[in-house]
Design a protein around this motif. Structure first.
Motif, mmCIF file in Angstrom:
data_model
loop_
_atom_site.group_PDB
_atom_site.id
_atom_site.type_symbol
_atom_site.label_atom_id
_atom_site.label_comp_id
_atom_site.label_asym_id
_atom_site.label_seq_id
_atom_site.Cartn_x
_atom_site.Cartn_y
_atom_site.Cartn_z
ATOM 1 N N GLU A 138 0.547 0.924 3.525
ATOM 2 C CA GLU A 138 1.611 1.763 4.309
ATOM 3 C C GLU A 138 2.880 1.257 3.780
ATOM 4 O OE1 GLU A 138 1.159 0.434 8.353
ATOM 5 O OE2 GLU A 138 -0.658 1.650 8.739
ATOM 6 N N GLN A 139 3.168 0.281 3.264
ATOM 7 C CA GLN A 139 4.379 0.046 2.760
ATOM 8 C C GLN A 139 4.814 0.803 1.330
ATOM 9 O OE1 GLN A 139 5.993 -3.821 3.101
ATOM 10 N NE2 GLN A 139 7.366 -3.599 1.104
ATOM 11 N N ILE A 140 3.690 0.759 0.619
ATOM 12 C CA ILE A 140 3.733 1.400 -0.677
ATOM 13 C C ILE A 140 3.758 2.869 -0.405
ATOM 14 C CG2 ILE A 140 2.505 2.124 -2.648
ATOM 15 C CD1 ILE A 140 1.269 -0.612 -2.661
ATOM 16 N N GLU A 141 3.112 3.454 0.588
ATOM 17 C CA GLU A 141 3.226 4.849 1.152
ATOM 18 C C GLU A 141 4.731 5.193 1.385
ATOM 19 O OE1 GLU A 141 0.118 5.828 3.572
ATOM 20 O OE2 GLU A 141 -1.342 6.048 1.985
ATOM 21 N N ALA A 142 5.163 4.335 2.238
ATOM 22 C CA ALA A 142 6.360 4.602 2.766
ATOM 23 C C ALA A 142 7.632 4.543 1.920
ATOM 24 C CB ALA A 142 6.640 3.754 3.898
ATOM 25 N N GLN A 143 7.455 3.722 0.793
ATOM 26 C CA GLN A 143 8.322 3.355 0.058
ATOM 27 C C GLN A 143 8.435 4.550 -1.042
ATOM 28 O OE1 GLN A 143 7.339 -0.388 -1.707
ATOM 29 N NE2 GLN A 143 8.845 -1.479 -0.456
ATOM 30 N N ASN A 144 7.263 5.221 -1.332
ATOM 31 C CA ASN A 144 7.162 6.221 -2.202
ATOM 32 C C ASN A 144 7.738 7.677 -1.294
ATOM 33 O OD1 ASN A 144 5.797 5.045 -4.276
ATOM 34 N ND2 ASN A 144 4.052 5.638 -3.717
ATOM 35 N N ASP A 145 7.513 7.625 -0.273
ATOM 36 C CA ASP A 145 8.176 8.922 0.334
ATOM 37 C C ASP A 145 9.540 8.653 0.643
ATOM 38 O OD1 ASP A 145 5.708 9.816 1.573
ATOM 39 O OD2 ASP A 145 5.800 8.536 3.545
ATOM 40 N N PHE A 146 10.405 7.668 0.721
ATOM 41 C CA PHE A 146 11.749 7.420 0.722
ATOM 42 C C PHE A 146 12.348 7.764 -0.605
ATOM 43 C CE2 PHE A 146 10.606 4.606 4.536
ATOM 44 C CZ PHE A 146 11.023 5.562 5.290
ATOM 45 N N LYS A 147 11.459 7.049 -1.691
ATOM 46 C CA LYS A 147 11.831 7.274 -3.157
ATOM 47 C C LYS A 147 12.228 8.596 -3.407
ATOM 48 C CE LYS A 147 10.506 4.393 -6.160
ATOM 49 N NZ LYS A 147 9.458 3.647 -7.251
ATOM 50 N N THR A 148 11.131 9.469 -2.850
ATOM 51 C CA THR A 148 11.123 10.921 -3.076
ATOM 52 C C THR A 148 12.602 11.675 -2.610
ATOM 53 O OG1 THR A 148 8.883 11.149 -2.925
ATOM 54 C CG2 THR A 148 10.149 13.159 -2.849
#
Length: 281
Positions: A138-148
Motif C-alpha cells: 500500500e505504501q509503495i502504491e501510494a508513493q507512486n500515486d503521489f510521485k505521478t
C-alpha cells in the motif's frame, strides 16, 4: 491487528462454555481472548473485534463451523485471518471438508496444550508477515500515486502560478492527493478528533512519512513527524505547504472552522515536523 500491548487477539468459538474456558486457560497468559458461543456470534465478533486468529468448533447448532469458516474466507476483509478447526470429529472426510471451506489448520479434541500453542504461534507469525507485505504494498502504491502528481503535474502548475495564488493551488493539489488516498485506502468517515488525527497520520505515512499523534483534545490535536513524506524532494517549502493543505482538507471532516499551524519542519532545519490543528475560537 495487534493491540497496543503487542498481544494478538484470539477468537475462541464453541457452543460449549466449558470448552471455551479450557482454551482460555491454555492461552490467556499469551493472548487477548474473545469468546463466542455460536456461529452467528462468531461472525459478528469477526467484524467488531477484528481477531488475529480464530479457534473454531465444527459441531454447532444453526450455523456450524464449516459455514462460519466459509463465510470468513469469502470476504476480502477477513479471508486472511487464520482459522484453526478444533473439534472432536476425527474422520479424514471431516478434515478434508474443513480444508475445503478454507481452514488453515485442524486440531482434534481433547486438545494438547503444547500443540495448540505451537499451531497458534506459527499461524500468527505467517499472518504478521502477510500484514507487513500488505502495508508495504500500500505504501509503495501510494508513493507512486503521489510521485505521478508531484513530478508530472506540480512542476507545470508552479511555472504558471500568478503571484498570490500559491495557497489556492496547494488547496487544489491537496484535494487530488486526499481523493486518491481516501478512495483507495480510507473507508471510515471520522466523527471524533482522535479518528481524524489517526487518519491524517495514516494518509501521510502512506506517502513515506512517520507521523504520530502527540496530543489530542476535543478542540484539536498535535501531530509530530521525523521523516519527510516527500522523500529527498521534501526539503522544499512548497511541499510543506502541500502537507499543511492536506491537514486542513482532512480536518474539515470534523471541524467546520480550523486553523493549521506548522510549528517545526524538517525542511526548515528542525529535527522534526510539528503540526497543530485546532478549532478556531
Amino acid at each position: 491487528m495487534v493491540n497496543q500491548d503487542n498481544r494478538a487477539k484470539v477468537l475462541v468459538v464453541d457452543d460449549e462454555p466449558a470448552n471455551v474456558e479450557l482454551i482460555f486457560g491454555y492461552l490467556e497468559n499469551h493472548y487477548d481472548l474473545i469468546p463466542a458461543y455460536s456461529g452467528k456470534e462468531a461472525l459478528e465478533k469477526v467484524i467488531s473485534d477484528k481477531p488475529d486468529i480464530i479457534l473454531l468448533d465444527i459441531k454447532m447448532p444453526r450455523i456450524n463451523g464449516y459455514e462460519v469458516c466459509e463465510k470468513i474466507k469469502q470476504q476480502d476483509s477477513t479471508r486472511f485471518i487464520p482459522v484453526i478447526m478444533v473439534t472432536a470429529l476425527s474422520e479424514v472426510e471431516d478434515k478434508i471438508k474443513a480444508i475445503e471451506t478454507g481452514a488453515d489448520d485442524f486440531l482434534s479434541k481433547p486438545v494438547n496444550v503444547l500443540e495448540l500453542r505451537t499451531r497458534v504461534k506459527s499461524l500468527l507469525k505467517i499472518k504478521n508477515y502477510h500484514d507487513e507485505l500488505i502495508r508495504a504494498k500500500e505504501q509503495i502504491e501510494a508513493q507512486n500515486d503521489f510521485k505521478t502528481i508531484m513530478t508530472d503535474t506540480l512542476p507545470l502548475i508552479l511555472r504558471s502560478i500568478p503571484p498570490g495564488k500559491m495557497t489556492e493551488v496547494m488547496t487544489l493539489m491537496s484535494e487530488q492527493v486526499e481523493d486518491i488516498i481516501w478512495e483507495k485506502y480510507i473507508h471510515e468517515i471520522p466523527t471524533e478528533s482522535i479518528q481524524t488525527a489517526n487518519i491524517t497520520c495514516s494518509i501521510l505515512n502512506k506517502m513515506g512519512g512517520n507521523f504520530s499523534v502527540k496530543e489530542v483534545s476535543e478542540k484539536g490535536y498535535i501531530i509530530i513527524n521525523d521523516k519527510c513524506p516527500w522523500g529527498e524532494n521534501g526539503l522544499n517549502p512548497v511541499l510543506c505547504m502541500m502537507t499543511k493543505a492536506i491537514f486542513a482538507r482532512i480536518g474539515v471532516h470534523i471541524y467546520k472552522d480550523i486553523n493549521v499551524d506548522i510549528k517545526k519542519t524538517i525542511a526548515g532545519g528542525d529535527d522534526c515536523c510539528l503540526v497543530e490543528l485546532f478549532m478556531r475560537a
